[in-house]
Enzyme design. Structure first.
Site, PDB file in Angstrom:
ATOM      1  N   ASP A  13      18.762  12.309   8.924  1.00 53.13           N
ATOM      2  CA  ASP A  13      19.189  12.192   7.524  1.00 53.13           C
ATOM      3  C   ASP A  13      18.060  11.782   6.592  1.00 53.13           C
ATOM      4  OD1 ASP A  13      21.727  12.820   8.446  1.00 53.13           O
ATOM      5  OD2 ASP A  13      22.271  10.724   8.710  1.00 53.13           O
ATOM      6  N   LYS A  16      15.686  16.325   5.473  1.00 52.20           N
ATOM      7  CA  LYS A  16      15.024  17.520   6.020  1.00 52.20           C
ATOM      8  C   LYS A  16      15.556  18.788   5.361  1.00 52.20           C
ATOM      9  CE  LYS A  16      16.551  16.390  10.019  1.00 52.20           C
ATOM     10  NZ  LYS A  16      17.122  15.059   9.742  1.00 52.20           N
ATOM     11  N   GLY A  40      23.729  17.530   9.762  1.00 55.03           N
ATOM     12  CA  GLY A  40      24.327  17.745   8.443  1.00 55.03           C
ATOM     13  C   GLY A  40      23.198  17.736   7.437  1.00 55.03           C
ATOM     14  N   HIS A  41      22.848  18.890   6.915  1.00 54.46           N
ATOM     15  CA  HIS A  41      21.705  19.005   5.997  1.00 54.46           C
ATOM     16  C   HIS A  41      22.221  19.365   4.609  1.00 54.46           C
ATOM     17  CE1 HIS A  41      18.732  19.779   9.540  1.00 54.46           C
ATOM     18  NE2 HIS A  41      19.436  18.670   9.660  1.00 54.46           N
ATOM     19  N   GLN A 223      18.272  16.180  13.416  1.00 53.65           N
ATOM     20  CA  GLN A 223      18.136  14.803  13.890  1.00 53.65           C
ATOM     21  C   GLN A 223      16.743  14.260  13.515  1.00 53.65           C
ATOM     22  OE1 GLN A 223      19.657  17.216  16.439  1.00 53.65           O
ATOM     23  NE2 GLN A 223      21.367  16.717  15.126  1.00 53.65           N
TER      24      GLN A 223
HETATM   25  P1  GDP Z   1      19.012  15.652   6.543  1.00 52.65           P
HETATM   26  O1  GDP Z   1      20.014  15.557   7.628  1.00 52.65           O
HETATM   27  O2  GDP Z   1      17.678  15.130   6.943  1.00 52.65           O
HETATM   28  O3  GDP Z   1      18.909  17.026   5.950  1.00 52.65           O
HETATM   29  O4  GDP Z   1      19.525  14.694   5.379  1.00 52.65           O
HETATM   30  P2  GDP Z   1      21.051  14.577   4.839  1.00 52.65           P
HETATM   31  O5  GDP Z   1      21.330  15.730   3.961  1.00 52.65           O
HETATM   32  O6  GDP Z   1      22.000  14.296   5.945  1.00 52.65           O
HETATM   33  O7  GDP Z   1      20.963  13.221   4.037  1.00 52.65           O
HETATM   34  C1  GDP Z   1      20.117  13.077   2.946  1.00 52.65           C
HETATM   35  C2  GDP Z   1      20.981  12.688   1.718  1.00 52.65           C
HETATM   36  O8  GDP Z   1      20.161  12.296   0.681  1.00 52.65           O
HETATM   37  C3  GDP Z   1      21.793  13.844   1.187  1.00 52.65           C
HETATM   38  O9  GDP Z   1      22.976  13.352   0.627  1.00 52.65           O
HETATM   39  C4  GDP Z   1      20.888  14.436   0.101  1.00 52.65           C
HETATM   40  O10 GDP Z   1      21.600  15.106  -0.923  1.00 52.65           O
HETATM   41  C5  GDP Z   1      20.264  13.193  -0.427  1.00 52.65           C
HETATM   42  N1  GDP Z   1      18.896  13.320  -0.937  1.00 52.65           N
HETATM   43  C6  GDP Z   1      17.862  14.036  -0.435  1.00 52.65           C
HETATM   44  N2  GDP Z   1      16.724  13.777  -1.120  1.00 52.65           N
HETATM   45  C7  GDP Z   1      17.057  12.872  -2.057  1.00 52.65           C
HETATM   46  C8  GDP Z   1      16.309  12.158  -3.040  1.00 52.65           C
HETATM   47  O11 GDP Z   1      15.112  12.310  -3.199  1.00 52.65           O
HETATM   48  N3  GDP Z   1      17.008  11.280  -3.812  1.00 52.65           N
HETATM   49  C9  GDP Z   1      18.345  11.060  -3.673  1.00 52.65           C
HETATM   50  N4  GDP Z   1      18.918  10.172  -4.473  1.00 52.65           N
HETATM   51  N5  GDP Z   1      19.068  11.700  -2.750  1.00 52.65           N
HETATM   52  C10 GDP Z   1      18.433  12.582  -1.948  1.00 52.65           C
HETATM   53  P1  IMO Z   2      20.643  15.356  10.881  1.00 51.74           P
HETATM   54  O1  IMO Z   2      20.085  16.674  11.345  1.00 51.74           O
HETATM   55  C1  IMO Z   2      21.739  11.291  11.888  1.00 51.74           C
HETATM   56  C2  IMO Z   2      23.086  10.563  15.968  1.00 51.74           C
HETATM   57  C3  IMO Z   2      24.500  10.086  16.203  1.00 51.74           C
HETATM   58  C4  IMO Z   2      24.283   9.219  17.424  1.00 51.74           C
HETATM   59  C5  IMO Z   2      23.254  10.024  18.218  1.00 51.74           C
HETATM   60  C6  IMO Z   2      23.850  10.927  19.283  1.00 51.74           C
HETATM   61  O2  IMO Z   2      21.671  15.486   9.816  1.00 51.74           O
HETATM   62  O3  IMO Z   2      19.558  14.402  10.579  1.00 51.74           O
HETATM   63  P2  IMO Z   2      25.129  13.257  19.168  1.00 51.74           P
HETATM   64  O4  IMO Z   2      26.410  13.637  18.499  1.00 51.74           O
HETATM   65  O5  IMO Z   2      23.945  14.044  18.742  1.00 51.74           O
HETATM   66  O6  IMO Z   2      25.247  13.196  20.666  1.00 51.74           O
HETATM   67  O7  IMO Z   2      24.883  11.725  18.706  1.00 51.74           O
HETATM   68  O8  IMO Z   2      22.574  10.800  17.272  1.00 51.74           O
HETATM   69  N1  IMO Z   2      22.941  11.823  15.212  1.00 51.74           N
HETATM   70  C7  IMO Z   2      22.489  11.878  13.961  1.00 51.74           C
HETATM   71  N2  IMO Z   2      22.198  10.890  13.082  1.00 51.74           N
HETATM   72  N3  IMO Z   2      21.545  12.579  11.546  1.00 51.74           N
HETATM   73  C8  IMO Z   2      21.806  13.575  12.411  1.00 51.74           C
HETATM   74  O9  IMO Z   2      21.488  14.853  12.163  1.00 51.74           O
HETATM   75  C9  IMO Z   2      22.350  13.245  13.672  1.00 51.74           C
HETATM   76  N4  IMO Z   2      22.744  13.960  14.742  1.00 51.74           N
HETATM   77  C10 IMO Z   2      23.086  13.076  15.683  1.00 51.74           C
HETATM   78  O10 IMO Z   2      24.966   9.350  15.112  1.00 51.74           O
HETATM   79  O11 IMO Z   2      23.670   8.029  17.058  1.00 51.74           O
HETATM   80 MG    MG Z   3      21.924  14.765   7.939  1.00 50.67          MG
END
Ligand code: GDP
Ligand code: IMO
Ligand code: MG
Length: 434
Positions: A13, A16, A40-41, A223
């Site tokens: 999270d 990416k 979840g991206h 991840q």
């Molecule tokens: P990922 O899994 O690495 O793609 O990241 P996620 O999408 O799960 O989580 C990142 C969260 O931060 C999401 O809700 C994005 O919309 C948000 N986000 C990403 N970059 C920024 C930023 O620079 N500022 C803020 N406020 N939110 C951001």
């Molecule tokens: P993105 O791509 C954050 C975490 C779970 C748990 C561990 C193992 O959005 O960054 P799993 O279901 O993969 O066997 O869970 O990994 N986890 C993540 N945490 N972002 C993710 O993906 C994750 N995918 C798995 O919370 O700790």
């Molecule tokens: Mg994510």
């Protein structure tokens, strides 16, 4: 050439998806190489939020080809749902490809994920319950079922029979659960196979052809490094290799094809599952960062644990993946704090520790050594250039560069696609600016 990898340097999270979307505009192909719908991206485009789980974050550019590689585990139900979601929102999936070698996730994997977590009690991993671990277990046990098997119905039926029989025995006898109806799964999956069919191909051939033709190929990690099964905080990890080395295996490309690795670093740290987290903040500052940053899981909705930036973790990630440039995200979330802290090392039994210990017990006992910096009050969401940043925010970025020894090439200060800018040349992309 070139192959450019985008990886998460923390516990997932990091943003990416957002960084991949930013770079996808200048890329010919975006490839996912591991993980499944546990990812979840999120991307915000013109006020609209899009969350992707399986499909690469290049899908919003019509010209960019998107590849789901052999190293992924695909839940066909989640895949069909994601196609519907994208189509309903006007996003074309014409340029999407799915590896015939990717493994499939079945309902019994999700059931096994759940009972395994329950069995661990307070030691649970805190998985996403998407069946990811059990699906990779079957892959390693040589009993997994691959995408290609769906198109040989007799073979598929035999493999499924063997698996359901074994899993039902496990579920019933060991966990006292109900078993699964093999015929129902067979019918459902053979139906779903027809939705998958148009996308299925040998993606290693496709990706290597693109590299041979000199196209820019982006590899999108899911991840993060601390969730890597080898390099993370085992056993509190996922079941795949998000690190850059995972690209070679999970996309079918040789290491000589990778030119650059971009490490995505959230300006602080979050973790959504269980396990050690040295810089965790269980205080009002942590709560403030969680609320301002909307730190609730994209896939599960769980509140994320929050803490200060840990550069021991980022340096570890940079070393195991050979990171050449950093992308700092969510810097805007830190606006309004009186001071900000960066963990530069740990202290364990009175000794300074520079590298992440393998022992979880030691890691639990590590006390962060902080460098404390002045905060800044100004919101950053309107900023589009490094020069516009408050002095304190610049100092924060410089501290990250100094303690990690890696240049920051990309800065994100807001969730929207437009709230991203380059501080310096992004390796692999030459001097081009959007
Ligand atoms: P990922 O899994 O690495 O793609 O990241 P996620 O999408 O799960 O989580 C990142 C969260 O931060 C999401 O809700 C994005 O919309 C948000 N986000 C990403 N970059 C920024 C930023 O620079 N500022 C803020 N406020 N939110 C951001
Ligand atoms: P993105 O791509 C954050 C975490 C779970 C748990 C561990 C193992 O959005 O960054 P799993 O279901 O993969 O066997 O869970 O990994 N986890 C993540 N945490 N972002 C993710 O993906 C994750 N995918 C798995 O919370 O700790
Ligand atoms: Mg994510």
């Amino acid at each position: 050439m070139p192959g450019i990898v985008v990886i998460g340097t923390q516990w997932g999270d990091e943003g990416k998806g957002k960084v991949t979307d930013y770079l996808a505009e200048r890329s010919d192909m975006v490839v996912r190489y591991q993980g499944g719908s546990n990812a979840g991206h999120t991307v915000w485009i013109a006020g609209q939020r899009f969350a992707l789980h399986l499909v690469p974050t290049g899908i919003f550019y019509r010209e960019t080809r998107c590849v789901m590689g052999n190293g992924m585990v695909i839940d066909p139900v989640a895949f069909a749902e994601e196609l519907d979601y994208l189509h309903a929102r006007g996003v074309s999936t014409e340029n999407l490809y799915l590896s015939d070698r990717a493994h499939l996730v079945f309902p019994y994997h999700q059931a096994l994920d759940e009972v395994a977590e329950q069995g661990l009690g307070t030691d649970k991993i805190g998985t996403t319950l998407r069946g990811i671990g059990p699906a990779y277990m079957d892959k390693a046990a040589r009993t997994g079922i691959r995408v290609a098997d769906l198109f040989e119905p007799r073979r598929f039926a035999n493999l499924l029979h063997r698996n359901v029989e074994e899993k039902n025995r496990l579920l019933r006898e060991l966990y006292h659960r109900e078993g699964f109806d093999e015929a129902a799964i067979r019918t459902q999956y053979l139906d779903l196979a027809e939705r998958m069919r148009p996308f299925v191909t040998d993606t290693s051939v496709l990706v290597n052809e693109a590299l041979d033709a000199g196209e820019t190929v982006l590899f999108e990690g899911a991840q993060g490094t601390m969730l890597d099964i080898d390099h993370g905080t085992y056993p509190y990890v996922t079941a795949s290799n998000p690190v850059a080395g995972g690209v070679c295996i999970g996309a079918g490309v040789g290491p000589t094809r990778i030119e650059t690795v971009i490490g995505v670093v959230k300006a602080y740290t979050t973790r959504v599952g269980d396990g050690p987290f040295p810089t965790e903040l269980n205080d009002p500052i942590g709560d403030q960062i969680r609320e301002v940053g909307h730190e609730y899981g994209t896939t599960t909705g769980r509140p994320r644990r929050v803490g200060w930036l840990d550069t021991v973790v980022v340096r570890h990630a940079a070393r195991v993946s050979g990171v050449s440039a950093l992308a700092i995200t969510l810097l805007d979330v830190l606006s309004g704090l009186d001071e900000v802290r960066v963990c530069t090392a740990y202290e364990l039994d009175g000794k300074r520790v520079e590298h992440l210990p393998a022992s979880l017990e030691q890691l639990q006992q590590c006390q962060p050594v902080y460098e404390t910096l002045p905060g800044w009050k100004e919101p950053l969401d309107e900023i589009r250039d490094y020069r516009e940043l408050p002095q304190e925010a610049k100092q924060y970025l410089q501290t990250i560069e100094r303690t990690c020894g890696i240049p920051v090439a990309i800065l994100s200060a807001g969730p929207d696609r437009t709230q991203t800018f380059q501080l310096r040349e992004v390796p692999g992309f030459g001097k081009s600016h959007r």
